[in-house]
Design a protein around this motif. Structure first.
Motif, PDB file in Angstrom:
ATOM      1  N   ALA A  50       0.833  -1.203   0.000  1.00 35.16           N
ATOM      2  CA  ALA A  50       0.000   0.000   0.000  1.00 35.16           C
ATOM      3  C   ALA A  50       0.872   1.258   0.000  1.00 35.16           C
ATOM      4  CB  ALA A  50      -0.894   0.000   1.237  1.00 35.16           C
ATOM      5  N   ASP A  51       0.348   2.327  -0.545  1.00 34.42           N
ATOM      6  CA  ASP A  51       1.020   3.626  -0.529  1.00 34.42           C
ATOM      7  C   ASP A  51       0.686   4.295   0.801  1.00 34.42           C
ATOM      8  OD1 ASP A  51       1.643   6.375  -0.717  1.00 34.42           O
ATOM      9  OD2 ASP A  51       1.327   6.368  -2.886  1.00 34.42           O
ATOM     10  N   PRO A  52       1.681   4.463   1.705  1.00 32.45           N
ATOM     11  CA  PRO A  52       1.380   5.012   3.028  1.00 32.45           C
ATOM     12  C   PRO A  52       0.792   6.416   2.991  1.00 32.45           C
ATOM     13  CG  PRO A  52       3.754   4.896   2.670  1.00 32.45           C
ATOM     14  CD  PRO A  52       3.101   4.206   1.518  1.00 32.45           C
ATOM     15  N   PHE A  53       1.182   7.203   2.008  1.00 32.60           N
ATOM     16  CA  PHE A  53       0.674   8.569   1.916  1.00 32.60           C
ATOM     17  C   PHE A  53      -0.806   8.589   1.558  1.00 32.60           C
ATOM     18  CE2 PHE A  53       5.263   8.929   1.020  1.00 32.60           C
ATOM     19  CZ  PHE A  53       5.615   9.674   2.138  1.00 32.60           C
ATOM     20  N   LYS A  54      -1.248   7.628   0.768  1.00 31.59           N
ATOM     21  CA  LYS A  54      -2.667   7.541   0.411  1.00 31.59           C
ATOM     22  C   LYS A  54      -3.494   6.933   1.535  1.00 31.59           C
ATOM     23  CE  LYS A  54      -1.894   7.699  -4.507  1.00 31.59           C
ATOM     24  NZ  LYS A  54      -1.961   7.021  -5.785  1.00 31.59           N
ATOM     25  N   LEU A  55      -2.815   6.346   2.542  1.00 30.08           N
ATOM     26  CA  LEU A  55      -3.507   5.794   3.708  1.00 30.08           C
ATOM     27  C   LEU A  55      -3.613   6.809   4.838  1.00 30.08           C
ATOM     28  CD1 LEU A  55      -1.952   2.214   3.848  1.00 30.08           C
ATOM     29  CD2 LEU A  55      -4.228   2.859   3.063  1.00 30.08           C
ATOM     30  N   GLY A  56      -3.081   8.008   4.612  1.00 33.39           N
ATOM     31  CA  GLY A  56      -3.199   9.052   5.618  1.00 33.39           C
ATOM     32  C   GLY A  56      -1.936   9.356   6.395  1.00 33.39           C
ATOM     33  N   TYR A  57      -0.873   8.623   6.150  1.00 35.31           N
ATOM     34  CA  TYR A  57       0.394   8.938   6.804  1.00 35.31           C
ATOM     35  C   TYR A  57       1.033  10.088   6.036  1.00 35.31           C
ATOM     36  CZ  TYR A  57      -0.174   4.527   9.200  1.00 35.31           C
ATOM     37  OH  TYR A  57      -0.662   3.502   9.962  1.00 35.31           O
ATOM     38  N   SER A  58       1.444  11.130   6.737  1.00 38.78           N
ATOM     39  CA  SER A  58       2.022  12.274   6.036  1.00 38.78           C
ATOM     40  C   SER A  58       3.537  12.342   6.182  1.00 38.78           C
ATOM     41  CB  SER A  58       1.392  13.581   6.535  1.00 38.78           C
ATOM     42  OG  SER A  58       1.680  13.792   7.896  1.00 38.78           O
ATOM     43  N   VAL A  59       4.100  11.476   7.037  1.00 39.54           N
ATOM     44  CA  VAL A  59       5.538  11.506   7.273  1.00 39.54           C
ATOM     45  C   VAL A  59       6.109  10.096   7.154  1.00 39.54           C
ATOM     46  CG1 VAL A  59       7.346  12.067   8.944  1.00 39.54           C
ATOM     47  CG2 VAL A  59       5.293  13.487   8.837  1.00 39.54           C
ATOM     48  N   MET A  60       7.133   9.955   6.323  1.00 44.80           N
ATOM     49  CA  MET A  60       7.863   8.707   6.227  1.00 44.80           C
ATOM     50  C   MET A  60       9.331   9.029   6.465  1.00 44.80           C
ATOM     51  SD  MET A  60       8.279   5.948   3.127  1.00 44.80           S
ATOM     52  CE  MET A  60       6.698   5.187   3.330  1.00 44.80           C
ATOM     53  N   VAL A  61       9.947   8.294   7.391  1.00 43.56           N
ATOM     54  CA  VAL A  61      11.347   8.545   7.702  1.00 43.56           C
ATOM     55  C   VAL A  61      12.107   7.228   7.762  1.00 43.56           C
ATOM     56  CG1 VAL A  61      10.837  10.626   9.042  1.00 43.56           C
ATOM     57  CG2 VAL A  61      11.096   8.449  10.223  1.00 43.56           C
ATOM     58  N   PHE A  62      13.416   7.334   7.664  1.00 38.18           N
ATOM     59  CA  PHE A  62      14.254   6.204   8.012  1.00 38.18           C
ATOM     60  C   PHE A  62      15.261   6.693   9.022  1.00 38.18           C
ATOM     61  CE2 PHE A  62      16.281   7.755   4.120  1.00 38.18           C
ATOM     62  CZ  PHE A  62      17.624   7.745   4.423  1.00 38.18           C
ATOM     63  N   ILE A  63      15.632   5.790   9.900  1.00 37.82           N
ATOM     64  CA  ILE A  63      16.536   6.117  10.996  1.00 37.82           C
ATOM     65  C   ILE A  63      17.715   5.154  10.951  1.00 37.82           C
ATOM     66  CG2 ILE A  63      16.765   6.405  13.493  1.00 37.82           C
ATOM     67  CD1 ILE A  63      13.697   6.649  13.637  1.00 37.82           C
ATOM     68  N   LEU A  64      18.905   5.711  10.981  1.00 40.73           N
ATOM     69  CA  LEU A  64      20.116   4.915  11.126  1.00 40.73           C
ATOM     70  C   LEU A  64      20.429   4.876  12.610  1.00 40.73           C
ATOM     71  CD1 LEU A  64      22.271   6.306   8.181  1.00 40.73           C
ATOM     72  CD2 LEU A  64      20.870   4.240   8.219  1.00 40.73           C
ATOM     73  N   ILE A  65      20.459   3.691  13.175  1.00 40.84           N
ATOM     74  CA  ILE A  65      20.606   3.525  14.626  1.00 40.84           C
ATOM     75  C   ILE A  65      21.928   2.829  14.944  1.00 40.84           C
ATOM     76  CG2 ILE A  65      19.647   2.392  16.668  1.00 40.84           C
ATOM     77  CD1 ILE A  65      16.885   2.696  15.413  1.00 40.84           C
TER      78      ILE A  65
END
Length: 154
Positions: A50-65
């Motif tokens: 699914a496209d997260p932005f079309k599901l209502g999520y407005s922020v997508m990030v990745f984190i290097l830990i």
């Protein structure tokens, strides 16, 4: 044959075994049995992306830990159940883990970065990058040696 079936399913996961068989010039049963075997062996998983932005999520990030030596698995075990996290992998280089997550908005991201992530024992550093536009999303993997995938039957 396995590689051709995989390639067709990667391009269209909804393709019927009948369509694939017709395209490859084999029986539907051949395609079905090979696809079922590939699934049993863990080579093939058919999933809806699914496209997260079309599901209502407005922020997508990745984190290097970065994690303390000996704490990688415990950090992975603690992060894996988080519903916002869509992907975790171990890596080499400047970070130990790569984590991708989706958030409803920036307040949601703020809460994760300031409250939840620091509470995870073993994390020593986290660098966050926000994805602002996806240009390519592909789950089609290239083949080896001009068409044959390593470990698959011809």
């Amino acid at each position: 044959m396995d590689n051709k079936i995989l390639n067709m399913l990667q391009l269209n996961g909804r393709a019927s075994y009948r369509e694939i068989a017709r395209e490859l010039g084999v029986s539907e049963g051949t395609v079905r049995s090979r696809a079922n075997r590939l699934q049993r062996e863990g080579i093939l998983t058919i999933a809806a992306i699914a496209d997260p932005f079309k599901l209502g999520y407005s922020v997508m990030v990745f984190i290097l830990i970065k994690v303390q030596v000996g704490k990688r698995q415990s950090v992975i075990d603690e992060l894996t159940p988080w519903e916002e996290i869509t992907y975790i992998s171990s890596c080499t280089g400047r970070a130990d883990l790569y984590v991708q997550l989706v958030c409803r908005d920036h307040d949601h991201l703020w809460q994760i970065l300031t409250d939840r992530l620091p509470a995870v024992d073993g994390i020593t550093d986290a660098e966050t990058f926000q994805e602002i536009k996806m240009h390519k999303v592909s789950y089609v993997y290239p083949t080896f040696n001009g068409g044959g995938t390593v470990g698959l039957q011809a």
